[in-house]
Design an enzyme around this catalytic site. Structure first.
Site, PDB file in Angstrom:
ATOM      1  N   GLY A 113       0.820  -1.197   0.000  1.00 27.09           N
ATOM      2  CA  GLY A 113       0.000   0.000   0.000  1.00 27.09           C
ATOM      3  C   GLY A 113       0.861   1.256   0.000  1.00 27.09           C
ATOM      4  CB  CYS A 114       0.216   4.640  -1.314  1.00 23.82           C
ATOM      5  SG  CYS A 114      -1.422   4.959  -0.621  1.00 23.82           S
ATOM      6  CE1 TYR A 115      -1.397   8.544   3.383  1.00 18.76           C
ATOM      7  CE2 TYR A 115      -3.262   7.037   3.238  1.00 18.76           C
ATOM      8  CZ  TYR A 115      -2.756   8.327   3.191  1.00 18.76           C
ATOM      9  OH  TYR A 115      -3.592   9.383   2.947  1.00 18.76           O
TER      10      TYR A 115
END
Length: 310
Positions: free
Chosen positions: A116-118
């Site tokens: 995921g990005c975060y």
């Protein structure tokens, strides 16, 4: 030159579209599609997955679980961009920079979960420091982040590309954001962190920020620089010792379209306070760029091929 065939299930979403955009000029990967009127035809989809080298899932979690099971049934390798399998024990986590041997694990895997990005920003900051003993695994951390609105899916994109969208909004206030298990597991934290995300009125770009008390910034920077020495896509910027009149101004912008994450450490002159910062494109190293990087590794191709949008 051998050509590999890839099927993207869910290619109409933001991540799928950007994967397609990156692969459009790939010299060794061809994207194949299913007829529009057969998208819900299970037999047609099974036949297509049986014929390709990798199926990429850009689907909601429940649909990703169902399709992943179908792909496994027909013997197709899978790269899942959803959050459905990121801590699953029988999936390989698709972050090549995570640890020694991770690239080899991705290359040999039947099923790879795209980060995921975060989580990408948090993990690349925390994992090396926990391994080095500079941060205790039991330490209680607060992670703050802001992303462009494309990270929030179709509904958030529609809201922000309409009228009256706020300049900045905090969300995920229930202490249960879906990236927290991924961050905790792959960083090596025993204590569950507090994670506070926010969205800004810009399309792409991300900052992940972790403030630390009682930590020496220079030591943290040295450990990060050593860990990522020679890495193509995770780069540690020069150390910043901050005085009151020299504090910089950081924005989430500047890496859009790339597959890079830039790490920065800011330390107080006292040596007892520090701020860790990761800057990345939430749709690049945070999603589609990382997916193409993983595809290249899975297929034995040069890792950086077409990972960025020109």
């Amino acid at each position: 030159m051998k050509k590999y065939q890839i099927f993207i299930d869910g290619q109409a979403g933001t991540t799928g579209l950007q994967i397609r955009q990156r692969l459009a000029n790939h010299p060794q990967i061809e994207v194949v599609t299913i007829d529009h009127d057969k998208r819900r035809d299970v037999d047609a989809k099974l036949a297509l997955m049986r014929s390709v080298d990798v199926t990429v899932l850009c689907l909601p979690d429940d649909a990703a679980k169902e399709t992943a099971a179908q792909a496994r049934e027909v013997g197709c390798r899978v790269l899942d961009a959803s959050s459905a399998h990121r801590t699953a024990s029988d999936w390989v986590f698709g972050m090549a920079e995570l640890a020694k041997g991770q690239r080899e694990a991705i290359a040999n895997a039947r099923a790879v979960s795209n980060p995921g990005c975060y989580a990408t920003g948090a993990i690349v900051l925390l994992r090396p420091l926990i391994e080095a003993g500079l941060l205790g695994a039991d330490r209680e951390l607060c992670i703050n982040a802001v992303s462009g609105y494309t990270g929030g899916g179709t509904k958030m994109v529609e809201r922000y590309e309409g009228e009256g969208a706020p300049a900045y909004a905090a969300y995920g206030l229930g202490f249960d954001h879906k990236h927290i298990p991924e961050i905790q597991h792959w960083s090596g934290l025993n204590a569950r962190p507090i994670f506070q995300p926010a969205v800004g009125n810009f399309d792409q770009g991300m900052l992940v920020m972790i403030p630390l008390q009682g930590s020496n910034g220079a030591e943290l920077h040295k450990a990060l620089a050593a860990y990522y020495q020679g890495e193509q896509f995770v780069q540690v910027q020069p150390y910043n010792e901050i005085a009151a009149d020299t504090a910089p101004f950081i924005t989430p912008h500047g890496l859009n379209g790339s597959n890079r994450a830039e790490l920065q450490v800011f330390g107080a002159g006292s040596g007892q306070q520090a701020l860790l910062v990761a800057k990345l494109d939430n749709l690049g190293k945070g999603a589609s760029g990382a997916a193409v990087q993983n595809l290249n590794i899975m297929l034995g191709l040069e890792e950086g091929l077409c990972t960025q949008i020109a």
